[in-house]
Design a protein around this motif. Structure first.
Motif, short mmCIF file in Angstrom:
data_model
loop_
_atom_site.label_atom_id
_atom_site.label_comp_id
_atom_site.label_asym_id
_atom_site.label_seq_id
_atom_site.Cartn_x
_atom_site.Cartn_y
_atom_site.Cartn_z
N SER A 159 10.77 -18.87 -41.77
CA SER A 159 11.60 -18.23 -42.79
C SER A 159 11.32 -18.86 -44.16
CB SER A 159 13.07 -18.43 -42.43
OG SER A 159 13.90 -18.20 -43.53
N GLN A 194 5.87 -17.15 -37.78
CA GLN A 194 6.34 -17.09 -39.16
C GLN A 194 7.56 -17.98 -39.33
OE1 GLN A 194 4.91 -15.72 -41.69
NE2 GLN A 194 3.31 -14.69 -40.55
N GLU A 245 11.20 -12.29 -53.26
CA GLU A 245 11.10 -11.20 -52.30
C GLU A 245 10.10 -10.14 -52.77
OE1 GLU A 245 12.54 -10.57 -49.26
OE2 GLU A 245 13.45 -12.55 -49.24
#
Length: 72
Positions: free
Chosen positions: A10, A8, A31
């Motif tokens: 960021s 993953q 988010e």
């Protein structure tokens, strides 16, 4: 042993890379939505936006939008 799962990255790093690639766009990571978002202005001054689940999808959509708004 490889699992086939990619590491993953960021979202902040991805946003910086996308922003460098599309300097006229304001880009952020949502988010709550888990999506990349971007806003820009078309030639006529109208706001255009993109919501994308992946960086690749953002690139595709932003290119398409830029193609629609670029000078003839």
């Amino acid at each position: 042993m490889q699992t086939g799962i990619e590491p993953q990255v960021s979202p902040a790093i991805v946003v910086r890379a996308l922003s460098a690639r599309f300097p006229k766009w304001t880009i952020w990571w949502g988010e709550a939505t888990m999506c990349y978002w971007g806003m820009s202005r078309g030639r006529d001054g109208a706001l255009i936006h993109v919501e994308a689940r992946s960086a690749q999808d953002f690139v595709r959509q932003a290119r398409e939008m830029d193609g629609r708004t670029s000078p003839s």
